[in-house]
Design a protein around this motif. Sequence first.
Motif, PDB file in Angstrom:
ATOM      1  N   ILE A 289       0.813  -0.965   0.100  1.00  0.00           N
ATOM      2  CA  ILE A 289      -0.164  -0.100   0.419  1.00  0.00           C
ATOM      3  C   ILE A 289       0.432   1.258  -0.103  1.00  0.00           C
ATOM      4  CG2 ILE A 289      -0.508  -0.118   2.704  1.00  0.00           C
ATOM      5  CD1 ILE A 289      -3.288   1.031  -0.191  1.00  0.00           C
ATOM      6  N   GLY A 290       1.842   1.843   0.585  1.00  0.00           N
ATOM      7  CA  GLY A 290       2.604   2.962   0.428  1.00  0.00           C
ATOM      8  C   GLY A 290       3.357   2.939   0.024  1.00  0.00           C
ATOM      9  N   GLU A 291       3.923   1.874  -0.983  1.00  0.00           N
ATOM     10  CA  GLU A 291       4.447   2.083  -2.349  1.00  0.00           C
ATOM     11  C   GLU A 291       3.833   2.689  -3.676  1.00  0.00           C
ATOM     12  OE1 GLU A 291       6.227  -1.648  -3.772  1.00  0.00           O
ATOM     13  OE2 GLU A 291       6.240  -2.351  -2.192  1.00  0.00           O
ATOM     14  N   VAL A 292       2.920   1.981  -3.717  1.00  0.00           N
ATOM     15  CA  VAL A 292       1.742   2.167  -4.469  1.00  0.00           C
ATOM     16  C   VAL A 292       0.942   3.077  -4.451  1.00  0.00           C
ATOM     17  CG1 VAL A 292      -0.701   1.587  -5.280  1.00  0.00           C
ATOM     18  CG2 VAL A 292       0.995   0.141  -4.818  1.00  0.00           C
ATOM     19  N   ILE A 293       0.974   3.955  -2.801  1.00  0.00           N
ATOM     20  CA  ILE A 293       0.108   4.986  -3.000  1.00  0.00           C
ATOM     21  C   ILE A 293       1.353   6.217  -3.192  1.00  0.00           C
ATOM     22  CG2 ILE A 293      -0.412   7.358  -0.881  1.00  0.00           C
ATOM     23  CD1 ILE A 293      -2.107   4.996   0.256  1.00  0.00           C
ATOM     24  N   ALA A 294       2.448   5.823  -2.908  1.00  0.00           N
ATOM     25  CA  ALA A 294       3.426   7.119  -3.478  1.00  0.00           C
ATOM     26  C   ALA A 294       3.974   7.060  -4.963  1.00  0.00           C
ATOM     27  CB  ALA A 294       4.938   6.231  -2.873  1.00  0.00           C
ATOM     28  N   ALA A 295       3.571   5.700  -5.556  1.00  0.00           N
ATOM     29  CA  ALA A 295       3.876   5.865  -7.252  1.00  0.00           C
ATOM     30  C   ALA A 295       2.317   7.018  -7.661  1.00  0.00           C
ATOM     31  CB  ALA A 295       3.645   4.340  -7.651  1.00  0.00           C
ATOM     32  N   ILE A 296       1.317   6.693  -7.622  1.00  0.00           N
ATOM     33  CA  ILE A 296       0.566   7.537  -7.719  1.00  0.00           C
ATOM     34  C   ILE A 296       0.272   8.690  -7.712  1.00  0.00           C
ATOM     35  CG2 ILE A 296      -2.136   7.940  -7.771  1.00  0.00           C
ATOM     36  CD1 ILE A 296      -3.213   4.657  -6.194  1.00  0.00           C
ATOM     37  N   LEU A 297       1.081   9.358  -6.468  1.00  0.00           N
ATOM     38  CA  LEU A 297       0.831  10.350  -6.413  1.00  0.00           C
ATOM     39  C   LEU A 297       1.756  10.706  -7.104  1.00  0.00           C
ATOM     40  CD1 LEU A 297       0.493  10.557  -2.419  1.00  0.00           C
ATOM     41  CD2 LEU A 297      -0.886  11.445  -3.740  1.00  0.00           C
ATOM     42  N   GLN A 298       3.721  10.163  -7.738  1.00  0.00           N
ATOM     43  CA  GLN A 298       3.765  10.875  -8.060  1.00  0.00           C
ATOM     44  C   GLN A 298       3.510  10.668  -9.585  1.00  0.00           C
ATOM     45  OE1 GLN A 298       7.509   8.184  -8.651  1.00  0.00           O
ATOM     46  NE2 GLN A 298       8.816   9.781  -7.816  1.00  0.00           N
ATOM     47  N   LYS A 299       2.543  10.043 -10.113  1.00  0.00           N
ATOM     48  CA  LYS A 299       2.060   9.681 -11.632  1.00  0.00           C
ATOM     49  C   LYS A 299       0.794  10.701 -11.848  1.00  0.00           C
ATOM     50  CE  LYS A 299       4.754   5.750 -13.119  1.00  0.00           C
ATOM     51  NZ  LYS A 299       4.528   3.953 -13.472  1.00  0.00           N
ATOM     52  N   HIS A 300       0.154  10.930 -11.527  1.00  0.00           N
ATOM     53  CA  HIS A 300      -1.157  11.320 -11.189  1.00  0.00           C
ATOM     54  C   HIS A 300      -1.447  12.879 -10.626  1.00  0.00           C
ATOM     55  CE1 HIS A 300      -2.820   8.577 -14.231  1.00  0.00           C
ATOM     56  NE2 HIS A 300      -1.759   7.334 -12.874  1.00  0.00           N
ATOM     57  N   ARG A 301      -2.410  13.623 -10.907  1.00  0.00           N
ATOM     58  CA  ARG A 301      -2.565  14.648  -9.752  1.00  0.00           C
ATOM     59  C   ARG A 301      -3.815  14.417  -9.091  1.00  0.00           C
ATOM     60  NH1 ARG A 301      -0.123  20.357 -11.167  1.00  0.00           N
ATOM     61  NH2 ARG A 301      -1.706  21.036  -9.908  1.00  0.00           N
ATOM     62  N   VAL A 302      -3.168  13.783  -8.091  1.00  0.00           N
ATOM     63  CA  VAL A 302      -4.636  14.049  -7.518  1.00  0.00           C
ATOM     64  C   VAL A 302      -5.201  14.994  -6.462  1.00  0.00           C
ATOM     65  CG1 VAL A 302      -4.902  12.377  -5.085  1.00  0.00           C
ATOM     66  CG2 VAL A 302      -3.613  11.322  -6.888  1.00  0.00           C
ATOM     67  N   LEU A 303      -7.020  15.233  -6.296  1.00  0.00           N
ATOM     68  CA  LEU A 303      -7.320  16.379  -5.755  1.00  0.00           C
ATOM     69  C   LEU A 303      -7.829  15.548  -4.114  1.00  0.00           C
ATOM     70  CD1 LEU A 303     -10.291  17.044  -8.482  1.00  0.00           C
ATOM     71  CD2 LEU A 303      -7.508  18.212  -8.174  1.00  0.00           C
ATOM     72  N   ASP A 304      -7.931  14.424  -4.341  1.00  0.00           N
ATOM     73  CA  ASP A 304      -8.639  13.718  -3.075  1.00  0.00           C
ATOM     74  C   ASP A 304      -8.245  12.500  -3.101  1.00  0.00           C
ATOM     75  OD1 ASP A 304      -9.638  13.692  -0.147  1.00  0.00           O
ATOM     76  OD2 ASP A 304     -11.138  13.693  -0.885  1.00  0.00           O
ATOM     77  N   MET A 305      -7.622  11.119  -1.585  1.00  0.00           N
ATOM     78  CA  MET A 305      -7.611  10.773  -1.607  1.00  0.00           C
ATOM     79  C   MET A 305      -7.832   9.611  -0.446  1.00  0.00           C
ATOM     80  SD  MET A 305      -3.661   8.688  -1.744  1.00  0.00           S
ATOM     81  CE  MET A 305      -3.570   8.296  -2.778  1.00  0.00           C
ATOM     82  N   SER A 306      -8.477   8.898  -0.116  1.00  0.00           N
ATOM     83  CA  SER A 306      -8.774   8.285   1.226  1.00  0.00           C
ATOM     84  C   SER A 306      -8.687   6.564   0.948  1.00  0.00           C
ATOM     85  CB  SER A 306      -9.870   8.238   1.766  1.00  0.00           C
ATOM     86  OG  SER A 306     -10.765   6.781   0.492  1.00  0.00           O
ATOM     87  N   VAL A 307      -7.793   5.586   1.693  1.00  0.00           N
ATOM     88  CA  VAL A 307      -7.690   4.859   1.761  1.00  0.00           C
ATOM     89  C   VAL A 307      -8.638   4.249   3.118  1.00  0.00           C
ATOM     90  CG1 VAL A 307      -5.836   3.671   2.618  1.00  0.00           C
ATOM     91  CG2 VAL A 307      -5.176   5.333   1.443  1.00  0.00           C
TER      92      VAL A 307
END
Lengths: 331, 287
Positions: A289-307
């Motif tokens: 979960i940690g690395e995937v979130i980091a990767a998402i934030l790196q590749k996409h512009r995220v307005l909101d996120m919840s886990v």
Amino acid sequence: MPIIEARGLCKTYRVYQKEGGLLSAVRGLFSRKYKEIKAVDQVSFAIEPGEIVGFLGPNGAGKTTTLKMLAGLIYPTQGDATVLGYVPWQRPDAFRRRFSLVMGQKNQLWWDLPAADSFQLHREIYSLPADSFQKTLGELTELFGAKDLSKQPVRELSLGERMKMELIAALLHQPQLLLLDEPTIGLDVIAQVTITKCLREYNASRGVTILLTSHYMKDVEALCKRVLIITHGKLVYDGLLSGITEQFGQYKLVKLQLEDEHAAGLESFGEVARREGPSVDLHVDRAKIGEVIAAILQKHRVLDMSVQDPPLDQVISRVFQEGQAGATPQP
Amino acid sequence: MQPLSLSQSLVKYLKILRISLVERLVYRGDFLLATVFRFLPLITTFLLWDAVYTSRREMLDRQGHASEPVEMSGFSLQQMTAYLLLVQISRMFSSMPGLASGLARDIRDGNIKKYLLQPIDLLAYLLAYRGAHKIAYIITSSLPYAVLFFFFRDVFPGWPSWGTLGLYALSLMLGFVIGFFFEACVGLAGFWFLEVTSFIYIIGTLNFFVSGHMFPLDLLDPSLTAVLKYLPFQYLAYFPAMVFLEMKSAAELTEGFIIEATWAASMIVLAKFLYWRGLKRYSAFGG
């Protein structure tokens, strides 16, 4: 001392195997083939006084069979159990005075008479003194909000009202143990909530121990801290309700609100469970979960996120489906 | 909680009887119909026997025996009519409609669980329940029966002695016990067989004939009556009626009561045994 102690309970049924058709029916007159079915297989657990424990499993998993053994209706093929200090299938009166089994699909009240008459019959069957009977009855009708219902013939009551009456009847002799098999089956949401609320309050005030089976996760979440999960006759989980997600929920639910509604390549992070333009639900492997979130934030512009953890009923249905496969029995 | 003493548990089942009485009285319409329709077959039976005796009379007249009274195996038309009326009373005590089929159904559908979960004995409970059923039935049908007996008062030679009435009451009570436990045994067969309807039907039909419900058993071949005397069936209808009519000798009465009491006790033991064996089987396989 535990109120219920089951040690290696097994129940094997012999069922008549019949193929369809007239010819095989005739053949069945002379020789019959039987198949052995292991309904319950090496089930062990202990329940302490005052606990409310949920007993979960798909249809035919062995829940009701286990409850029947604990209530003394059937005896096990192997293993043994003590309930309230007695061997249940010996059925001594002293044991039968101290517990109740309520089955949501079975009616125990006199159908054509007001419940009040069935209550009187219960009083006689359990030889309850008049004053304490009246007192308990008063408290129970108050708790279940069923004051005016006991004078109507049972067949005229709604399903929810009838269930209240069944529970009142089951509690009149102040049992220390309540075994409930699908107590809210077929009830609407309001009736379900009322019944679970009453059971919770009764447990809190009287310390009655409750073991219940239910297919409604809402009931279980509202009542039980601890659950047992049984599939194919085997106990696959015994622990806290909150622990199920940790043990069986392989993924986390990541809810994303992206700036770019055409963002591509999300599949590489995990399974896309839902996508409506820029809002996306992803099932992501718990371990990553940690690395995937980091990767998402790196590749996409995220307005909101919840886990979040996935919904409990989804996790449980996955446990049911997998059956014994990936799971190991808990001590 | 202390285990109940015998007298306490008797009181418990008497109270259950009282509550069951309330339950039975809910079904007023059913009672009324059952009572009224019970008389219909009786009327056809009377007409039949009247015809039989009339033709016998005519035959005797033709053969020049006009002074000879018409009798069939010692029964005049009066006595035959009285007998058929009294058999209704016997059956009022000994017939147990729905007991066997209800018990078998409860076993098959699993409703028997109810009795296993609660501190109660199934047979004692059913006995109390059936007792209530009988009391309710006897109370509601006592008026129509009083009317019927009053209408036919001429066929009776007068009231029997107090001693006979006492023996009559005893024979009816024993008849109730035999009837109840016999039917219970048939119903308990449901532990072993999925379907007992045809079994119940055969027994019912046979019973109608060999209990003396249809006609006095004296009309049968003496070798057959000698056998039937040792079977339980005639104590359900024939024997109490004969006690009331004072048509049995003292020796026959003594023998009859000994056999009847033995059957009553045996049926109780048999029913208890079948229930015990059945439960063992049920707990091992069913549930």
